[in-house]
Design an enzyme around this catalytic site. Structure first.
Site, mmCIF file in Angstrom:
data_model
loop_
_atom_site.group_PDB
_atom_site.id
_atom_site.type_symbol
_atom_site.label_atom_id
_atom_site.label_comp_id
_atom_site.label_asym_id
_atom_site.label_seq_id
_atom_site.Cartn_x
_atom_site.Cartn_y
_atom_site.Cartn_z
ATOM 1 N N GLU A 288 0.832 -1.204 0.000
ATOM 2 C CA GLU A 288 0.000 0.000 0.000
ATOM 3 C C GLU A 288 0.870 1.259 0.000
ATOM 4 O O GLU A 288 0.437 2.321 -0.420
ATOM 5 C CB GLU A 288 -0.927 -0.007 1.234
ATOM 6 N N HIS A 309 7.758 -26.840 0.177
ATOM 7 C CA HIS A 309 7.135 -27.980 -0.499
ATOM 8 C C HIS A 309 6.052 -27.518 -1.460
ATOM 9 O O HIS A 309 5.243 -28.327 -1.919
ATOM 10 C CB HIS A 309 6.559 -28.946 0.543
ATOM 11 N N LYS A 423 -14.066 -0.248 -4.353
ATOM 12 C CA LYS A 423 -15.207 0.170 -3.522
ATOM 13 C C LYS A 423 -16.251 0.888 -4.368
ATOM 14 O O LYS A 423 -17.443 0.646 -4.236
ATOM 15 C CB LYS A 423 -14.738 1.115 -2.412
HETATM 16 O O1 PA5 Z 1 -4.199 1.496 5.468
HETATM 17 C C1 PA5 Z 1 -5.307 1.915 5.260
HETATM 18 O O2 PA5 Z 1 -5.551 3.127 5.232
HETATM 19 C C2 PA5 Z 1 -6.460 0.980 5.035
HETATM 20 O O3 PA5 Z 1 -6.042 -0.333 5.056
HETATM 21 C C3 PA5 Z 1 -7.497 1.197 6.125
HETATM 22 O O4 PA5 Z 1 -6.912 0.964 7.374
HETATM 23 C C4 PA5 Z 1 -8.688 0.287 5.910
HETATM 24 O O5 PA5 Z 1 -9.256 0.527 4.650
HETATM 25 C C5 PA5 Z 1 -9.725 0.481 6.989
HETATM 26 O O6 PA5 Z 1 -10.180 1.798 6.997
HETATM 27 P P1 PA5 Z 1 -11.069 2.342 8.196
HETATM 28 O O7 PA5 Z 1 -10.239 2.298 9.432
HETATM 29 O O8 PA5 Z 1 -11.458 3.736 7.810
HETATM 30 O O9 PA5 Z 1 -12.263 1.424 8.305
#
Ligand code: PA5
Length: 450
Positions: A288, A309, A423
């Site tokens: 990310e 394996h 999303k």
């Molecule tokens: O790293 C990030 O920003 C995402 O993985 C969020 O943590 C994830 O989408 C969850 O978001 P939220 O805490 O708003 O539900």
């Protein structure tokens, strides 16, 4: 400090580190002087010095209350709001931490993680595991509108209300969310849940040592003082601007060198199943943060010797765009020795009485040499043992190193614009208000594809 980095098997020529050193030092300065892209999201950088002590004490008190009132905590969240806590609990308590009984029983309540997928089977399984037992819920979402945790929260809130009544349920729900805004903050205030804060200047994947991860960790029996001490010691050590003395800089340099040499996939391999979820946490952190602008090292995680394996063949002999980072834990928490068998049908008596830890170590060393011989460079990160302190220390090491390597790549390591794409399509297909315009076109495309 217990983290050691060994780059002797990375296949580097003498000049390679020297060549990238100025770039790494520049990226390090950009980070520490807070002048780079995403600098407003650097709350994690000094977290061990600046964290809210009053909230930390409340986290411990809430964990104690959860342990007194409940046998199970359901922690609801996804991505950065879930991976760190689960990685921590499995790192310390092991993969069977929730099931162990008797002498092996870990301290704290059983912790199950919901809301990290949209599977009804998985969600129902957690409800079945809870059964008639007492439970509490920690709902963790900065925005409060993320679909997966929001759906799961409805189910567990309903189960709490059925069991304890509306008021009883309220006293068993802990909400970790934005300090001021968002749907979950609004609901928590309205209902009177105890709340904890996802700091504004810390992104999801850097949030596990805030209340986001600390409450599930503490309720599950972890020593969060030791976690923060490990993090604080790493914070001090990796603040050192001297390249040769700063392994976070050297690891970042190596990942960058690998990337520029066409080694575009990093496998984080460990030899302890307890580190499986740490691998998942690492994947989110790296992918990310770096995977943008058509750049980045693709992170994969593996469990050895299990995966030797399966994907072992590919690592040894498949396409040569991989490098491997082994996260090696020196000591076993419990030593077991291979029993002697007079029949010796399996021919294993040469190893009778040998510690499994020692066999694991020989497997690690043999594999390392074999993979290097096959053209997969190896970076070796060693820690002493699996405990709370080491978890905090490792987390900070990876944060710091990743932030430097993100700047080396020229990306903003602290945003995640790509996460929104699926999303939008999902909401349009579900008919969520505000997304109706895209629905027809998406359905038409799907009609011809699926
Ligand atoms: O790293 C990030 O920003 C995402 O993985 C969020 O943590 C994830 O989408 C969850 O978001 P939220 O805490 O708003 O539900």
């Amino acid at each position: 400090m217990s983290i050691q980095l060994n780059v002797n098997n990375a296949g580097l020529r003498d000049h390679e580190l020297a060549f990238v050193r100025p770039q790494v030092e520049s990226a390090f300065r950009t980070l520490t002087e807070k002048t780079g892209a995403g600098h407003e999201m650097l709350g994690w950088l000094d977290l061990p010095k600046t964290y809210d002590r009053e909230e930390f004490a409340r986290i411990k008190a809430a964990a104690k209350r959860i342990q007194e009132q409940s046998q199970v905590l359901v922690a609801i969240g996804i991505g950065g709001s879930y991976l760190g806590a689960r990685a921590a609990l499995e790192f310390v308590k092991g993969p069977f931490g929730n099931q162990l009984t008797g002498a092996g029983k870990a301290k704290g309540v059983e912790v199950y993680f919901a809301g990290s997928n949209i599977s009804s089977d998985y969600t129902q399984n957690i409800m079945d595991i809870i059964g008639d037992r007492d439970f509490s819920v920690n709902v963790i979402s900065k925005s409060g509108t993320t679909t997966e945790p929001a759906v799961a929260f409805r189910f567990f809130k309903q189960k709490l209300e059925e069991k304890y009544g509306k008021d009883g349920a309220k006293s068993r729900i802990y909400a970790t969310t934005d300090a001021k805004k968002g749907a979950l903050r609004g609901l928590a205030v309205e209902e009177g849940y105890e709340t904890f804060v996802v700091p504004d200047n810390i992104g999801g994947r850097f949030s596990c040592l805030s209340a986001v991860g600390l409450l599930p960790m503490a309720a599950g029996g972890m020593d969060i003082d030791a976690v923060m001490k490990g993090c604080a010691d790493a914070c001090e050590l990796y603040a050192n601007p001297d390249f040769e003395k700063n392994d976070a800089m050297i690891y970042a340099a190596l990942r960058f060198i690998m990337f520029t040499k066409g080694k575009k996939v990093e496998i984080l391999a460990s030899y302890e199943p307890a580190l499986t979820m740490f691998g998942e946490w690492y994947k989110q952190l790296m992918a990310e943060s770096e995977g943008k602008d058509n750049k980045g090292v693709f992170p994969v995680s593996a469990n050895f010797t299990t995966d030797l394996h399966s994907i072992g063949q590919f690592i040894q002999d498949g396409s040569r765009d991989l490098f491997e980072t082994v996260l090696w834990v020196k000591k076993a928490n419990q030593d077991l020795f291979v029993p002697n068998d007079p029949a010796n049908v399996d021919g294993l008596n040469f190893a009778s009485g040998v510690a499994m830890r020692e066999i694991n170590e020989k497997a690690m060393k043999g594999t390392l040499l074999a993979h290097v011989d096959g053209g997969t460079p190896n970076l070796l990160i060693t820690i002493d043992k699996r405990d709370d302190y080491n978890f905090g220390e490792l987390v900070y090491f990876f944060w710091k190193s990743l932030a430097i390597s993100g700047y080396l790549l020229g990306v903003n390591p602290f945003d995640q614009p790509g996460v929104e794409a699926y999303k939008k399509n999902m909401f349009a297909l579900l008919g969520k208000p505000g997304y109706e315009d895209a629905k027809g076109a998406l359905e038409a495309r799907l009609g011809s594809l699926l």
